[in-house]
Design a protein around this motif. Structure first.
Motif, short mmCIF file in Angstrom:
data_model
loop_
_atom_site.label_atom_id
_atom_site.label_comp_id
_atom_site.label_asym_id
_atom_site.label_seq_id
_atom_site.Cartn_x
_atom_site.Cartn_y
_atom_site.Cartn_z
N ARG A 115 -7.90 -10.74 -0.11
CA ARG A 115 -7.11 -9.80 0.69
C ARG A 115 -7.51 -9.88 2.16
O ARG A 115 -6.64 -9.85 3.05
CB ARG A 115 -7.33 -8.38 0.15
CG ARG A 115 -6.59 -7.29 0.90
CD ARG A 115 -5.10 -7.38 0.72
NE ARG A 115 -4.44 -6.23 1.34
CZ ARG A 115 -3.23 -6.27 1.85
NH1 ARG A 115 -2.53 -7.37 1.82
NH2 ARG A 115 -2.69 -5.19 2.39
N GLU A 153 -5.58 -1.07 0.31
CA GLU A 153 -4.28 -0.42 0.13
C GLU A 153 -4.46 1.07 -0.19
O GLU A 153 -4.05 1.55 -1.25
CB GLU A 153 -3.45 -1.13 -0.94
CG GLU A 153 -3.11 -2.56 -0.56
CD GLU A 153 -2.08 -3.20 -1.48
OE1 GLU A 153 -2.00 -2.77 -2.65
OE2 GLU A 153 -1.36 -4.09 -1.04
N GLU A 155 -4.21 5.25 -0.20
CA GLU A 155 -3.11 6.21 -0.25
C GLU A 155 -2.92 6.91 1.09
O GLU A 155 -1.80 7.28 1.45
CB GLU A 155 -3.41 7.28 -1.32
CG GLU A 155 -3.45 6.78 -2.74
CD GLU A 155 -3.82 7.90 -3.70
OE1 GLU A 155 -3.24 9.00 -3.57
OE2 GLU A 155 -4.70 7.68 -4.55
N GLU A 180 5.02 -0.96 7.24
CA GLU A 180 4.93 -1.60 5.93
C GLU A 180 4.05 -0.80 4.99
O GLU A 180 4.34 -0.67 3.79
CB GLU A 180 4.40 -3.03 6.07
CG GLU A 180 5.38 -3.96 6.77
CD GLU A 180 4.74 -5.29 7.16
OE1 GLU A 180 3.54 -5.49 6.83
OE2 GLU A 180 5.42 -6.12 7.79
N GLN A 181 2.96 -0.25 5.51
CA GLN A 181 2.09 0.59 4.69
C GLN A 181 2.83 1.84 4.24
O GLN A 181 2.69 2.29 3.10
CB GLN A 181 0.83 0.97 5.48
CG GLN A 181 -0.11 -0.19 5.79
CD GLN A 181 -0.71 -0.81 4.56
OE1 GLN A 181 -1.24 -0.11 3.70
NE2 GLN A 181 -0.63 -2.13 4.44
N GLN A 182 3.61 2.42 5.15
CA GLN A 182 4.39 3.60 4.78
C GLN A 182 5.41 3.25 3.69
O GLN A 182 5.62 4.02 2.74
CB GLN A 182 5.09 4.18 6.00
CG GLN A 182 5.84 5.48 5.70
CD GLN A 182 6.67 5.97 6.89
OE1 GLN A 182 7.14 5.18 7.69
NE2 GLN A 182 6.84 7.28 6.99
N GLU A 183 6.04 2.09 3.81
CA GLU A 183 7.05 1.68 2.84
C GLU A 183 6.46 1.50 1.44
O GLU A 183 7.13 1.76 0.43
CB GLU A 183 7.71 0.37 3.29
CG GLU A 183 8.68 0.55 4.45
CD GLU A 183 9.23 -0.78 4.96
OE1 GLU A 183 8.88 -1.82 4.34
OE2 GLU A 183 9.98 -0.78 5.93
N ARG A 184 5.20 1.09 1.34
CA ARG A 184 4.58 0.93 0.02
C ARG A 184 4.09 2.27 -0.53
O ARG A 184 3.61 2.34 -1.67
CB ARG A 184 3.43 -0.08 0.06
CG ARG A 184 2.19 0.40 0.78
CD ARG A 184 0.96 -0.45 0.44
NE ARG A 184 -0.20 0.00 1.18
CZ ARG A 184 -0.97 1.03 0.81
NH1 ARG A 184 -0.68 1.71 -0.29
NH2 ARG A 184 -2.00 1.37 1.54
N GLY A 185 4.22 3.35 0.27
CA GLY A 185 3.89 4.68 -0.23
C GLY A 185 2.72 5.36 0.43
O GLY A 185 2.39 6.50 0.08
#
Length: 303
Positions: A115, A153, A155, A180-185
């Motif tokens: 990662r 990743e 929360e 992008e981080q917001q889009e993954r939740g």
């Protein structure tokens, strides 16, 4: 009781160092999935509040719930944190420190390296992976701290002045990665005193100054509540009665500040009375920079 709708709930938080109160009865909530702006001038208490939320500093009074719990070590593995101060070990090589920080957040050594390598490629620093941290520029170290904050990743991502030291290209890259981080939740909270970043990224904000909360709520509602600060008009010419606008006309577009007896209605009436056709008439809400200056100035004048 903590609400599942919020990843951070702060109620009545207060902290003093000696005789100086740094945070005074601060309360706010960060909704799950949003990008939340924690605003204030330098020295306002933003960093101290963040450190209390993360359990680094104990508050004198008030309560904190992060991801539905007290800020325990177990819960904080689900949080990513980019501190304001540079905290990387300077003699360690870049990939080693990224892998180490990933392992601290619960990743295996192989997952942390995989990662970390992916993220180093993403921010354009893969070719520097074997360099020691002390050989990097300020902007590079900021990017290393950023990818270390998101490597697992999390929360909830908390960023303290994340764009400090970055050139415009890397600021835009970091913003893109945050979306992008917001889009993954993920939920994102960042502190700043740069209002243009707030306008671009945030749904809701809290503004503090000199340890006190000044504003908290939806960004658009905060601006709408203050009413129009100017009007923008598109027309072939300007009425003589209005004199000069706030800016010289460009392609027939003029702006007029509201205030000192001038209203949006009086501007429109001037065009109509002069027989000048108006192609477009738009109310301009105050910018967040306008709100920031107004609120902080008023608060300081009262103290």
């Amino acid at each position: 009781m903590a609400s599942p709708d919020f990843v951070l709930e702060i109620d009545g938080l207060t902290k003093s160092f000696g005789q100086r109160t740094v945070v005074s009865n601060i309360s706010f909530q960060v909704r799950r999935g949003e990008i939340f702006g924690f605003l204030g001038p330098n020295g306002s208490g933003k960093t101290t509040t963040i450190r209390m939320a993360l359990g680094i500093i104990r508050p004198d009074s008030g309560t904190i719930s992060i991801l539905g719990s007290d800020p325990s070590r177990t819960v904080l593995k689900r949080v990513g944190y980019l501190p304001e101060d540079r905290g990387l070990l300077r003699k360690v090589r870049v990939l080693d420190i990224v892998r180490y920080l990933g392992r601290l957040k619960g990743l295996s050594s192989s997952d942390a390296e995989e990662r970390g390598t992916e993220l180093l490629h993403r921010v354009g620093l893969f070719q520097h992976r074997h360099k020691r941290v002390e050989g990097l520029s300020r902007g590079m170290t900021q990017l290393i701290q950023f990818i270390s904050a998101i490597i697992h990743e999390p929360e909830f991502i908390i960023l303290d002045e994340p764009f400090a030291g970055l050139d415009p290209l890397n600021v835009q890259l970091m913003k893109q990665m945050l979306f992008e981080q917001q889009e993954r939740g993920a939920t994102i909270m960042f502190s700043t005193h740069i209002m243009s970043d707030v306008e671009e990224l945030c749904q809701r904000v809290a503004l503090i100054a000199d340890s006190h909360m000044l504003i908290y709520g939806d960004l658009d509602e905060i601006k709408r509540d203050r009413g129009a600060s100017a009007v923008r008009v598109r027309a072939p010419e300007m009425p003589r009665s209005l004199g000069q606008g706030r800016a010289a006309p460009v392609n027939g577009i003029m702006e007029f500040a509201i205030g000192d007896g001038r209203t949006s209605e009086s501007v429109l009436r001037a065009f109509l009375d002069a027989g000048i056709p108006v192609e477009r008439f738009e109310l301009l809400l105050p910018t967040m920079n306008d709100v920031f200056i107004e609120e902080v100035s008023r608060a300081r004048n009262l103290t």
